[in-house]
Write a protein that holds these residues in place. Structure first.
Motif, PDB file in Angstrom:
ATOM      1  N   UNK A 140      40.740  45.184  43.655  1.00  0.00           N
ATOM      2  CA  UNK A 140      41.587  46.215  43.060  1.00  0.00           C
ATOM      3  C   UNK A 140      41.649  46.065  41.534  1.00  0.00           C
ATOM      4  N   UNK A 141      41.940  44.869  41.073  1.00  0.00           N
ATOM      5  CA  UNK A 141      42.141  44.680  39.636  1.00  0.00           C
ATOM      6  C   UNK A 141      40.827  44.565  38.861  1.00  0.00           C
ATOM      7  N   UNK A 142      39.749  44.206  39.538  1.00  0.00           N
ATOM      8  CA  UNK A 142      38.435  44.261  38.895  1.00  0.00           C
ATOM      9  C   UNK A 142      38.074  45.711  38.614  1.00  0.00           C
ATOM     10  N   UNK A 143      38.320  46.568  39.586  1.00  0.00           N
ATOM     11  CA  UNK A 143      38.066  48.003  39.380  1.00  0.00           C
ATOM     12  C   UNK A 143      38.943  48.553  38.259  1.00  0.00           C
ATOM     13  N   UNK A 144      40.218  48.135  38.233  1.00  0.00           N
ATOM     14  CA  UNK A 144      41.118  48.590  37.173  1.00  0.00           C
ATOM     15  C   UNK A 144      40.639  48.116  35.804  1.00  0.00           C
ATOM     16  N   UNK A 145      40.183  46.861  35.726  1.00  0.00           N
ATOM     17  CA  UNK A 145      39.694  46.314  34.452  1.00  0.00           C
ATOM     18  C   UNK A 145      38.454  47.068  33.985  1.00  0.00           C
ATOM     19  N   UNK A 146      37.541  47.337  34.897  1.00  0.00           N
ATOM     20  CA  UNK A 146      36.341  48.088  34.530  1.00  0.00           C
ATOM     21  C   UNK A 146      36.704  49.488  34.032  1.00  0.00           C
ATOM     22  N   UNK A 147      37.669  50.120  34.675  1.00  0.00           N
ATOM     23  CA  UNK A 147      38.109  51.458  34.256  1.00  0.00           C
ATOM     24  C   UNK A 147      38.708  51.442  32.850  1.00  0.00           C
ATOM     25  N   UNK A 148      39.279  50.299  32.461  1.00  0.00           N
ATOM     26  CA  UNK A 148      39.848  50.156  31.120  1.00  0.00           C
ATOM     27  C   UNK A 148      38.792  49.796  30.078  1.00  0.00           C
ATOM     28  N   UNK A 149      37.555  49.573  30.523  1.00  0.00           N
ATOM     29  CA  UNK A 149      36.474  49.248  29.603  1.00  0.00           C
ATOM     30  C   UNK A 149      36.120  47.772  29.534  1.00  0.00           C
ATOM     31  N   UNK A 150      36.648  46.974  30.447  1.00  0.00           N
ATOM     32  CA  UNK A 150      36.304  45.549  30.465  1.00  0.00           C
ATOM     33  C   UNK A 150      34.815  45.402  30.775  1.00  0.00           C
ATOM     34  N   UNK A 151      34.207  44.369  30.217  1.00  0.00           N
ATOM     35  CA  UNK A 151      32.771  44.135  30.390  1.00  0.00           C
ATOM     36  C   UNK A 151      32.504  43.302  31.640  1.00  0.00           C
ATOM     37  N   UNK A 152      31.454  43.669  32.355  1.00  0.00           N
ATOM     38  CA  UNK A 152      31.108  42.962  33.586  1.00  0.00           C
ATOM     39  C   UNK A 152      30.757  41.497  33.318  1.00  0.00           C
ATOM     40  N   UNK A 153      30.196  41.180  32.164  1.00  0.00           N
ATOM     41  CA  UNK A 153      29.883  39.782  31.849  1.00  0.00           C
ATOM     42  C   UNK A 153      31.144  38.933  31.798  1.00  0.00           C
ATOM     43  N   UNK A 154      32.192  39.470  31.195  1.00  0.00           N
ATOM     44  CA  UNK A 154      33.448  38.716  31.120  1.00  0.00           C
ATOM     45  C   UNK A 154      34.056  38.539  32.514  1.00  0.00           C
ATOM     46  N   UNK A 155      33.969  39.572  33.330  1.00  0.00           N
ATOM     47  CA  UNK A 155      34.478  39.470  34.698  1.00  0.00           C
ATOM     48  C   UNK A 155      33.656  38.458  35.503  1.00  0.00           C
ATOM     49  N   UNK A 156      32.365  38.408  35.239  1.00  0.00           N
ATOM     50  CA  UNK A 156      31.490  37.491  35.969  1.00  0.00           C
ATOM     51  C   UNK A 156      31.818  36.029  35.686  1.00  0.00           C
ATOM     52  N   UNK A 157      32.293  35.727  34.484  1.00  0.00           N
ATOM     53  CA  UNK A 157      32.575  34.325  34.127  1.00  0.00           C
ATOM     54  C   UNK A 157      34.061  33.995  34.152  1.00  0.00           C
ATOM     55  N   UNK A 158      34.883  34.921  34.585  1.00  0.00           N
ATOM     56  CA  UNK A 158      36.326  34.709  34.568  1.00  0.00           C
ATOM     57  C   UNK A 158      36.749  33.482  35.362  1.00  0.00           C
ATOM     58  N   UNK A 159      36.102  33.200  36.469  1.00  0.00           N
ATOM     59  CA  UNK A 159      36.481  32.049  37.291  1.00  0.00           C
ATOM     60  C   UNK A 159      36.251  30.723  36.563  1.00  0.00           C
ATOM     61  N   UNK A 160      35.424  30.739  35.524  1.00  0.00           N
ATOM     62  CA  UNK A 160      35.174  29.543  34.709  1.00  0.00           C
ATOM     63  C   UNK A 160      35.330  29.910  33.230  1.00  0.00           C
ATOM     64  N   UNK A 161      36.375  30.628  32.913  1.00  0.00           N
ATOM     65  CA  UNK A 161      36.594  31.164  31.570  1.00  0.00           C
ATOM     66  C   UNK A 161      36.526  30.091  30.493  1.00  0.00           C
ATOM     67  N   UNK A 162      37.009  28.891  30.767  1.00  0.00           N
ATOM     68  CA  UNK A 162      37.081  27.817  29.779  1.00  0.00           C
ATOM     69  C   UNK A 162      35.699  27.314  29.366  1.00  0.00           C
ATOM     70  N   UNK A 163      34.673  27.604  30.184  1.00  0.00           N
ATOM     71  CA  UNK A 163      33.322  27.161  29.868  1.00  0.00           C
ATOM     72  C   UNK A 163      32.536  28.203  29.086  1.00  0.00           C
ATOM     73  N   UNK A 164      33.130  29.348  28.854  1.00  0.00           N
ATOM     74  CA  UNK A 164      32.412  30.429  28.183  1.00  0.00           C
ATOM     75  C   UNK A 164      32.981  30.648  26.786  1.00  0.00           C
TER      76      UNK A 164
END
Length: 145
Positions: free
Chosen positions: A57-81
């Motif tokens: 649900x919130x991934x779809x909402x983030x994408x609709x707001x213009x969030x980038x798929x690369x950032x969503x892809x690394x969110x689970x390990x955000x501290x390493x990016x």
């Protein structure tokens, strides 16, 4: 006991949670938090809680707001990016701390990037998102293609 739809069983309680959720989002907006960051916090809390329904649900909402798929892809390990600003990193770290409730508290996220108002708003977002995760998981909200 089989899963039961909590919203259908006790709709008044569900409506109160929805109201609480709206208040947390209003606090985040008043604190100047970007709506995309609000969605990132919701997704990260949902990842930690294992709630597929809320992640989608919130991934779809983030994408609709213009969030980038690369950032969503690394969110689970955000501290390493290097995709997240100091403010975003602090918010994600705080959201994890609120969700996991480490004892003693983990404070490596506290870089001073968040104001007290923003820190409070992120904390409330994490608290309310955790509640939504539990409603979705306990109710057995289906996640299918």
């Amino acid at each position: 006991m089989p899963q039961i739809n909590l919203a259908k069983q006790h709709p008044a309680v569900y409506e109160q949670l929805a109201s609480f959720s709206g208040a947390a989002e209003n606090a985040a907006a008043a604190a100047g938090l970007d709506p995309k960051l609000v969605e990132l916090v919701k997704i990260r809390v949902s990842q930690l809680n294992g709630c597929a329904f809320c992640i989608r649900l919130h991934t779809r909402d983030a994408l609709a707001l213009g969030e980038h798929s690369d950032r969503l892809a690394v969110l689970a390990a955000w501290w390493e990016s290097q995709y997240f600003s100091p403010l975003e990193a602090a918010a994600l770290g705080l959201a994890e701390e609120v969700t996991k409730l480490s004892v003693p508290p983990r404070t490596d996220w506290d870089t001073g990037a968040l104001s007290e108002e923003q820190s409070s708003a992120v904390s409330w977002l994490a608290v309310v998102m955790g509640a939504w995760n539990r409603v979705a998981i306990r109710s057995g909200y289906r996640v299918a293609p």
